[in-house]
Design a protein around this motif. Structure first.
Motif, short mmCIF file in Angstrom:
data_model
loop_
_atom_site.label_atom_id
_atom_site.label_comp_id
_atom_site.label_asym_id
_atom_site.label_seq_id
_atom_site.Cartn_x
_atom_site.Cartn_y
_atom_site.Cartn_z
N UNK A 101 0.84 -1.20 0.00
CA UNK A 101 0.00 0.00 0.00
C UNK A 101 0.87 1.26 0.00
N UNK A 102 1.87 1.27 0.89
CA UNK A 102 2.78 2.42 0.96
C UNK A 102 3.54 2.59 -0.35
N UNK A 103 4.03 1.48 -0.89
CA UNK A 103 4.79 1.54 -2.15
C UNK A 103 3.91 2.04 -3.29
N UNK A 104 2.67 1.57 -3.35
CA UNK A 104 1.76 1.99 -4.43
C UNK A 104 1.48 3.49 -4.34
N UNK A 105 1.26 4.00 -3.14
CA UNK A 105 1.00 5.44 -2.99
C UNK A 105 2.23 6.26 -3.40
N UNK A 106 3.42 5.81 -3.01
CA UNK A 106 4.65 6.49 -3.43
C UNK A 106 4.79 6.46 -4.95
N UNK A 107 4.49 5.32 -5.54
CA UNK A 107 4.62 5.15 -6.99
C UNK A 107 3.65 6.05 -7.73
N UNK A 108 2.41 6.13 -7.22
CA UNK A 108 1.41 7.00 -7.84
C UNK A 108 1.93 8.44 -7.89
N UNK A 109 2.43 8.92 -6.78
CA UNK A 109 2.92 10.31 -6.71
C UNK A 109 4.14 10.50 -7.60
N UNK A 110 5.03 9.52 -7.64
CA UNK A 110 6.23 9.61 -8.48
C UNK A 110 5.84 9.72 -9.96
N UNK A 111 4.93 8.85 -10.40
CA UNK A 111 4.54 8.86 -11.81
C UNK A 111 3.85 10.16 -12.19
N UNK A 112 3.03 10.68 -11.32
CA UNK A 112 2.28 11.88 -11.66
C UNK A 112 3.11 13.15 -11.47
N UNK A 113 3.75 13.28 -10.34
CA UNK A 113 4.41 14.55 -10.04
C UNK A 113 5.87 14.61 -10.51
N UNK A 114 6.56 13.48 -10.56
CA UNK A 114 7.95 13.48 -11.02
C UNK A 114 8.09 13.19 -12.51
N UNK B 263 -6.11 -4.40 -1.77
CA UNK B 263 -4.92 -3.54 -1.76
C UNK B 263 -5.17 -2.28 -2.59
N UNK B 264 -5.69 -2.44 -3.79
CA UNK B 264 -5.90 -1.31 -4.70
C UNK B 264 -6.78 -0.25 -4.03
N UNK B 265 -7.84 -0.68 -3.41
CA UNK B 265 -8.76 0.27 -2.80
C UNK B 265 -8.14 0.93 -1.57
N UNK B 266 -7.36 0.19 -0.79
CA UNK B 266 -6.67 0.81 0.36
C UNK B 266 -5.65 1.83 -0.10
N UNK B 267 -5.00 1.57 -1.25
CA UNK B 267 -3.93 2.44 -1.74
C UNK B 267 -4.44 3.62 -2.56
N UNK B 268 -5.75 3.77 -2.67
CA UNK B 268 -6.30 4.95 -3.33
C UNK B 268 -6.66 4.79 -4.79
N UNK B 269 -6.58 3.59 -5.33
CA UNK B 269 -7.00 3.36 -6.70
C UNK B 269 -8.52 3.46 -6.79
N UNK B 270 -9.02 3.99 -7.88
CA UNK B 270 -10.46 4.11 -8.11
C UNK B 270 -10.89 2.99 -9.06
N UNK B 271 -11.83 2.19 -8.60
CA UNK B 271 -12.34 1.09 -9.44
C UNK B 271 -13.19 1.68 -10.56
#
Length: 170
Positions: free
Chosen positions: A100-113, A133-141
């Protein structure tokens, strides 16, 4: 609390990646047709240096130790869309919600970096753990692709998820 970080995979990570992908609790949930042998992984790692915005294999580190992996590939340059996949945590690190932590970091990296506007992933319909996991990490179904993937002797659904820039700016 653990210090979770992401970094691009290097040739020195190939054995670790092979170890993760060969785990009996990981293999059934990976894309059935994707080759994950030493040569393919080494080529993937080498290729990401050519155009770091086109694709990337990353290593998840926890307190400086390799704990897992995830990857992306650009699927639409004009609309800045990336497809994510290959998220796997080594068995020694499971149960701590590191994915979950890794996915959230990855989301921010891909979008902002890296400047992507949207990233997408598809999870096999039978993979309830990945859906939670996807739903906990902020993914939208976003929906279900019915019987979209051949798996063994049958067809399985794919559950589609996405994150867009605006989701992370709230």
């Amino acid at each position: 609390m653990s210090d979770v970080r992401l970094r691009r995979a290097t040739p020195d990570d190939v054995d670790f990646l092979l170890d993760v992908f060969s785990d009996d609790d990981v293999r059934p949930f990976l894309a059935a047709g994707k080759r994950l042998d030493r040569e393919t992984l080494a080529e993937e790692i080498s290729h990401q240096r050519d155009d770091p915005h086109a694709s990337g294999r990353y290593v998840v580190e926890v307190d400086g130790e390799r704990a897992g992996t995830l990857a992306f590939e650009r699927v639409n340059l004009r609309s800045a869309i990336a497809r994510l996949g290959g998220l796997a945590i080594h068995p020694r690190f499971r149960g701590r919600r590191l994915a979950d932590d890794a996915a959230r970091l990855f989301q921010r990296h891909l979008i902002f970096d890296l400047g992507f506007h949207r990233h997408e992933m598809v999870v096999y319909g039978f993979n309830e753990r990945a859906q939670r996991h996807a739903e906990r990490a902020g993914w939208i179904r976003e929906g279900v692709k019915r019987k979209a993937y051949r798996r063994d002797d049958g067809w399985v659904d794919g559950v589609m998820y996405a994150v867009i820039r605006e989701d992370l700016q709230q």
